[in-house]
Design a protein around this motif. Structure first.
Motif, PDB file in Angstrom:
ATOM      1  N   GLU A 104       0.841  -1.205   0.000  1.00 30.74           N
ATOM      2  CA  GLU A 104       0.000   0.000   0.000  1.00 30.74           C
ATOM      3  C   GLU A 104       0.872   1.249   0.000  1.00 30.74           C
ATOM      4  OE1 GLU A 104      -3.945   1.864   2.124  1.00 30.74           O
ATOM      5  OE2 GLU A 104      -2.614   0.652   3.378  1.00 30.74           O
ATOM      6  N   ASN A 105       0.485   2.204  -0.826  1.00 30.66           N
ATOM      7  CA  ASN A 105       1.173   3.488  -0.925  1.00 30.66           C
ATOM      8  C   ASN A 105       0.208   4.554  -0.418  1.00 30.66           C
ATOM      9  OD1 ASN A 105       3.415   2.206  -2.518  1.00 30.66           O
ATOM     10  ND2 ASN A 105       1.665   1.802  -3.851  1.00 30.66           N
ATOM     11  N   ILE A 189      -1.355  -1.039  -4.338  1.00 20.38           N
ATOM     12  CA  ILE A 189      -2.556  -0.205  -4.222  1.00 20.38           C
ATOM     13  C   ILE A 189      -2.226   1.178  -3.665  1.00 20.38           C
ATOM     14  CG2 ILE A 189      -4.006  -2.236  -3.846  1.00 20.38           C
ATOM     15  CD1 ILE A 189      -4.167  -1.455  -0.872  1.00 20.38           C
ATOM     16  N   GLY A 190      -3.084   2.150  -4.007  1.00 25.77           N
ATOM     17  CA  GLY A 190      -2.947   3.484  -3.434  1.00 25.77           C
ATOM     18  C   GLY A 190      -3.997   4.426  -3.982  1.00 25.77           C
ATOM     19  N   GLY A 195      -2.112   6.719  -5.350  1.00 25.77           N
ATOM     20  CA  GLY A 195      -2.477   6.156  -6.639  1.00 25.77           C
ATOM     21  C   GLY A 195      -1.403   6.394  -7.680  1.00 25.77           C
ATOM     22  N   ALA A 196      -0.841   7.613  -7.681  1.00 28.64           N
ATOM     23  CA  ALA A 196       0.245   7.915  -8.610  1.00 28.64           C
ATOM     24  C   ALA A 196       1.512   7.146  -8.254  1.00 28.64           C
ATOM     25  CB  ALA A 196       0.514   9.417  -8.621  1.00 28.64           C
ATOM     26  N   VAL A 197       1.791   7.011  -6.964  1.00 32.54           N
ATOM     27  CA  VAL A 197       2.954   6.227  -6.547  1.00 32.54           C
ATOM     28  C   VAL A 197       2.784   4.775  -6.992  1.00 32.54           C
ATOM     29  CG1 VAL A 197       4.250   5.358  -4.566  1.00 32.54           C
ATOM     30  CG2 VAL A 197       3.516   7.746  -4.617  1.00 32.54           C
ATOM     31  N   GLY A 225      -5.230   9.557  -8.755  1.00 28.49           N
ATOM     32  CA  GLY A 225      -3.846  10.005  -8.669  1.00 28.49           C
ATOM     33  C   GLY A 225      -3.454  11.079  -9.666  1.00 28.49           C
ATOM     34  N   PRO A 226      -2.471  11.928  -9.314  1.00 29.75           N
ATOM     35  CA  PRO A 226      -1.926  12.931 -10.247  1.00 29.75           C
ATOM     36  C   PRO A 226      -0.882  12.305 -11.163  1.00 29.75           C
ATOM     37  CG  PRO A 226      -0.870  13.170  -8.099  1.00 29.75           C
ATOM     38  CD  PRO A 226      -1.890  12.060  -7.957  1.00 29.75           C
TER      39      PRO A 226
END
Length: 405
Positions: A104-105, A189-190, A195-197, A225-226
């Motif tokens: 997880e990020n 996951i993140g 999400g970007a990571v 995510g960006p």
């Protein structure tokens, strides 16, 4: 009712975080300068996360639905300079083998203790329910590395550091006697920055087959995510006087560039990039304390009149023809995760079309640059903001509504 309670609780923990007063740790001085990432670690704390506690935290009821988890927090080395960062690994109590890892990020945060070694995270419940190993890194500048600069939105750097954390966590597991099956697999996951990571991790792994031999990545889940920070910047630059929902994002974006490229920072400094009023407002000093949450700093910025892009950054930054603006965009290109590759390992993207914190243009960029890829699944929510979509992302994950293959 159960699902509603889960969603409301996720909002508090996914965005604001939960501090764990019993685990305030200090860096350990040790002779590790000759070790490589993944080879050295120092355990700094061990505790137990009860499944009942996790289900009460994230579902709202004291239900024993999974497994109690042992958590080991550790220092590890990352990057060519072997800097010391912190992370954690969790696994089911009394287990001696596992076949699944959840990497997880975590979400964007600027407070030092809103990270996996100091808080509980939604992915910990997911791992508990599935009798899986859980691994997560504190991003640089958080947890035990709180004395260091934060890379903020430098997703490629954070992704590499998270991979180094996973390498080290596997060594911790081995030394603790827990055996990973030879054919184990990892879910990545993140949400939000996480999400970007997550996408950055997927890109790193697919760019180096040796990493896949270590990680065994099966699927990535990337929410809100960006992924394309130029698209994000252009979206808000289209109306620089429009009030922002999350103004701290742009202040941290400035520092991302300044801390990522010394040559750029030698030409342009923070006073050049920021508005005069913001630079002298004291908000930078509050950010640097790492004692305020991102929502708290957003409220302070809005109260002080720094709620628009034009009030945060300098006129030269807004001027698309200026040397500063063009140089800034060139630096943002270094963080673009949408070009130069196309996933071969499945990726699920989850985003809201109504997101005003990380606009859907970031995901549209993925669609544009990676068309007709059968390994990519796109899921849009039409009527949720960034925070509500984060709740739905983890709800779908925990309730088994996302396909895992």
């Amino acid at each position: 009712m159960k699902k509603t309670l889960f969603v409301l609780t996720i909002a508090a923990f996914c965005i604001i975080g939960c501090q764990r007063e019993s685990c305030i740790m200090e860096p350990i001085e040790t002779d590790s300068q000759f070790a490589e990432p993944g080879e050295w670690y120092e355990i700094v704390n061990t505790d137990t996360l009860s499944n009942t506690f996790l289900t009460e935290t994230y579902i709202g009821n004291k239900l024993h639905l999974g497994y109690d988890m042992v958590r080991i927090s550790f220092l590890y080395l990352s990057g060519p300079d072997s800097i010391q960062l912190s992370g954690c690994v969790c696994w089911p109590l009394k287990a001696d083998t596992c076949s699944e890892i959840w990497l997880e990020n975590h979400h964007f945060t600027v407070r030092w203790d809103q990270c996996p070694t100091q808080s509980v995270m939604p992915g910990m419940l997911q791992a508990s329910l599935r009798r899986a190993v859980y691994i997560s890194a504190d991003y640089q500048g958080l947890g035990l590395s709180k004395g260091m600069n934060q890379p903020y939105l430098n997703t490629p750097l954070i992704a590499r550091q998270c991979i180094d954390c996973l390498k080290t966590a596997k060594k911790v597991l081995k030394d603790m006697g827990l055996i990973l099956d030879k054919d184990f697999h990892t879910y990545n996951i993140g949400y939000s920055l996480g999400g970007a990571v997550s996408l950055g991790i997927a890109k790193e792994i697919e760019s180096d087959t040796r990493l896949q031999d270590i990680v065994h990545l099966k699927k990535s889940f990337c929410g809100g995510g960006p992924y394309d920070q130029i698209a994000l910047f252009h979206k808000y630059l289209s109306d620089p006087d429009e009030p922002l929902e999350y103004p701290i994002e742009f202040l941290c974006g400035i520092y991302t560039i300044l801390q990522s490229n010394k040559l750029f920072a030698e030409v342009f400094n923070e006073q050049d990039l920021l508005s005069d009023n913001l630079y002298h407002s004291g908000i930078i000093q509050l950010l640097e304390t790492k004692e305020y949450t991102a929502p708290q700093l957003c409220r302070i910025m809005q109260e002080k009149g720094f709620a628009t892009l034009s009030s945060i950054i300098s006129p030269d930054m807004i001027d698309t023809g200026s040397t500063m603006h063009k140089a800034f965009l060139r630096e943002l290109e270094q963080f673009d995760l949408t070009t130069g590759w196309s996933p071969r390992i499945p990726v699920l993207f989850y985003h809201s079309r109504s997101d005003m914190t990380v606009p859907s243009e970031c995901l549209e960029s993925v669609i544009t640059h990676m068309p007709d890829n059968p390994c990519i699944e796109f899921m849009f929510v039409d009527s949720s903001d960034h925070y509500q979509t984060g709740n739905l992302f983890y709800t779908n994950l925990v309730y088994g509504l996302f396909k895992l293959d």
